[in-house]
Motif scaffolding. Structure first.
Motif, PDB file in Angstrom:
ATOM      1  N   SER A 164      48.135  47.187  43.243  1.00 26.25           N
ATOM      2  CA  SER A 164      47.011  47.723  42.468  1.00 26.25           C
ATOM      3  C   SER A 164      46.496  49.033  43.030  1.00 26.25           C
ATOM      4  CB  SER A 164      45.862  46.697  42.435  1.00 26.25           C
ATOM      5  OG  SER A 164      45.288  46.548  43.717  1.00 26.25           O
ATOM      6  N   GLN A 165      46.894  49.384  44.251  1.00 26.97           N
ATOM      7  CA  GLN A 165      46.346  50.569  44.902  1.00 26.97           C
ATOM      8  C   GLN A 165      47.344  51.717  45.041  1.00 26.97           C
ATOM      9  OE1 GLN A 165      43.007  50.549  45.484  1.00 26.97           O
ATOM     10  NE2 GLN A 165      43.290  48.600  44.404  1.00 26.97           N
ATOM     11  N   THR A 169      34.655  45.078  39.398  1.00 28.24           N
ATOM     12  CA  THR A 169      35.482  44.958  38.190  1.00 28.24           C
ATOM     13  C   THR A 169      35.940  43.530  37.936  1.00 28.24           C
ATOM     14  OG1 THR A 169      37.519  45.459  39.431  1.00 28.24           O
ATOM     15  CG2 THR A 169      36.315  47.316  38.506  1.00 28.24           C
ATOM     16  N   GLY A 170      35.542  42.615  38.810  1.00 29.37           N
ATOM     17  CA  GLY A 170      35.929  41.227  38.636  1.00 29.37           C
ATOM     18  C   GLY A 170      37.321  40.899  39.123  1.00 29.37           C
ATOM     19  N   ASN A 171      37.955  41.823  39.867  1.00 25.07           N
ATOM     20  CA  ASN A 171      39.313  41.601  40.365  1.00 25.07           C
ATOM     21  C   ASN A 171      39.359  41.370  41.869  1.00 25.07           C
ATOM     22  OD1 ASN A 171      40.489  41.993  37.807  1.00 25.07           O
ATOM     23  ND2 ASN A 171      40.361  44.203  38.060  1.00 25.07           N
ATOM     24  N   ALA A 172      38.259  40.890  42.427  1.00 26.45           N
ATOM     25  CA  ALA A 172      38.179  40.721  43.870  1.00 26.45           C
ATOM     26  C   ALA A 172      39.232  39.746  44.384  1.00 26.45           C
ATOM     27  CB  ALA A 172      36.780  40.244  44.272  1.00 26.45           C
ATOM     28  N   ALA A 173      39.485  38.668  43.647  1.00 21.04           N
ATOM     29  CA  ALA A 173      40.443  37.661  44.115  1.00 21.04           C
ATOM     30  C   ALA A 173      41.830  38.266  44.280  1.00 21.04           C
ATOM     31  CB  ALA A 173      40.478  36.478  43.153  1.00 21.04           C
ATOM     32  N   ASP A 174      42.247  39.101  43.333  1.00 19.71           N
ATOM     33  CA  ASP A 174      43.563  39.734  43.435  1.00 19.71           C
ATOM     34  C   ASP A 174      43.627  40.665  44.638  1.00 19.71           C
ATOM     35  OD1 ASP A 174      44.328  38.444  41.134  1.00 19.71           O
ATOM     36  OD2 ASP A 174      43.947  40.154  39.819  1.00 19.71           O
ATOM     37  N   TRP A 178      32.162  41.700  53.139  1.00 19.28           N
ATOM     38  CA  TRP A 178      31.233  41.759  52.007  1.00 19.28           C
ATOM     39  C   TRP A 178      32.002  41.750  50.695  1.00 19.28           C
ATOM     40  CZ3 TRP A 178      27.904  46.434  54.059  1.00 19.28           C
ATOM     41  CH2 TRP A 178      27.163  46.007  55.166  1.00 19.28           C
ATOM     42  N   THR A 179      31.720  40.755  49.866  1.00 22.45           N
ATOM     43  CA  THR A 179      32.310  40.691  48.536  1.00 22.45           C
ATOM     44  C   THR A 179      31.241  40.549  47.454  1.00 22.45           C
ATOM     45  OG1 THR A 179      32.615  38.290  48.748  1.00 22.45           O
ATOM     46  CG2 THR A 179      34.477  39.696  49.368  1.00 22.45           C
ATOM     47  N   GLY A 180      29.977  40.544  47.863  1.00 21.08           N
ATOM     48  CA  GLY A 180      28.881  40.423  46.910  1.00 21.08           C
ATOM     49  C   GLY A 180      28.306  41.775  46.533  1.00 21.08           C
ATOM     50  N   ALA A 181      26.974  41.823  46.349  1.00 21.36           N
ATOM     51  CA  ALA A 181      26.323  43.047  45.880  1.00 21.36           C
ATOM     52  C   ALA A 181      26.500  44.201  46.866  1.00 21.36           C
ATOM     53  CB  ALA A 181      24.837  42.779  45.642  1.00 21.36           C
TER      54      ALA A 181
END
Length: 227
Positions: free
Chosen positions: A187-188, A52-57, A78-81
């Motif tokens: 967020s969770q 979702t593009g919110n990995a940094a948060d 793992w933060t990629g595919a």
């Protein structure tokens, strides 16, 4: 007194499918161990927020929560595919936990290993549980294996599945640190009647505490207990 007879010379490794599972499932125990001077390390396998593009948060929440609990070393592998579907590469998952990371079993040689318990409904948790058990299986090739392996459960697991044969850890004094870490994951957390609501998590811990005569506790499934 530290749980399980551990000492500051021992290391504890927590394998979390995602950032937040370490706090939801074992935050009080982590805080109690850290308070006793026992190094606790957390390896989170995948950050699903990458989709979702919110990995940094999510990564910031993870780091702040680990600080609140007193975690020594922590990382998200793992933060990629591969983070989208970690169960799709089981061989890589076993290798990650066993050998291929600075927080792997081979690198840390932990005395105790905390992993997701079986019987969960989340496919990522199932995959990480199976991979962690495989990685911790005695093979005689990578040196000592953890003499204690315990499976932790999250709020949804406790709400929607029944479990037997559990080990309880008194986390009464550690609740303020667990609560602080939980609040890092804004967020969770959920509202109202959801199992991931803060009041519900506290109620689950109260139920576990009632089983051993304490105010609060966390419950684990024992897979290996060696003393």
């Amino acid at each position: 007194m530290p749980p399980f007879g551990l000492t500051p010379a021992d290391h504890v490794l927590v394998i979390a499918p995602h950032p937040d599972d370490e706090t939801l499932g074992a935050g009080g125990t982590i805080a109690r161990l850290a308070e006793c001077g026992i190094p606790v390390h957390v390896l989170a396998v995948a950050c699903p927020a990458v989709a979702t593009g919110n990995a940094a948060d999510r990564l910031d929440e993870f780091d702040t929560a680990c600080d609140a609990l007193g975690v020594a070393k922590r990382d998200v592998a793992w933060t990629g595919a591969r983070a989208r579907h970690p169960g799709s590469c089981p061989r890589d998952l076993v290798t990650l936990i066993e050998l291929d990371h600075s927080l792997s079993l081979h690198a840390l040689r932990p005395t105790a290993l905390l992993i997701p318990a079986d019987g969960t409904f989340h496919q990522d948790h199932i995959a990480v549980h199976q991979a962690a058990l495989a990685a911790a299986h005695p093979r005689g090739t990578c040196g000592p294996v953890p003499r204690i392996v315990l499976g932790y459960t999250g709020p949804e697991d406790r709400a929607w599945t029944a479990r037997e044969g559990v080990v309880h850890v008194d986390t009464t004094a550690a609740w303020p640190r667990k609560e602080k870490a939980l609040n890092c994951y804004v967020s969770q957390l959920r509202r109202h009647c959801h199992p991931r609501n803060l009041d519900r998590i506290h109620a689950f811990d109260m139920t576990s505490g009632a089983a051993i005569g304490t105010e609060l506790a966390e419950s684990f499934v024992p897979y290996r207990m060696g003393f």
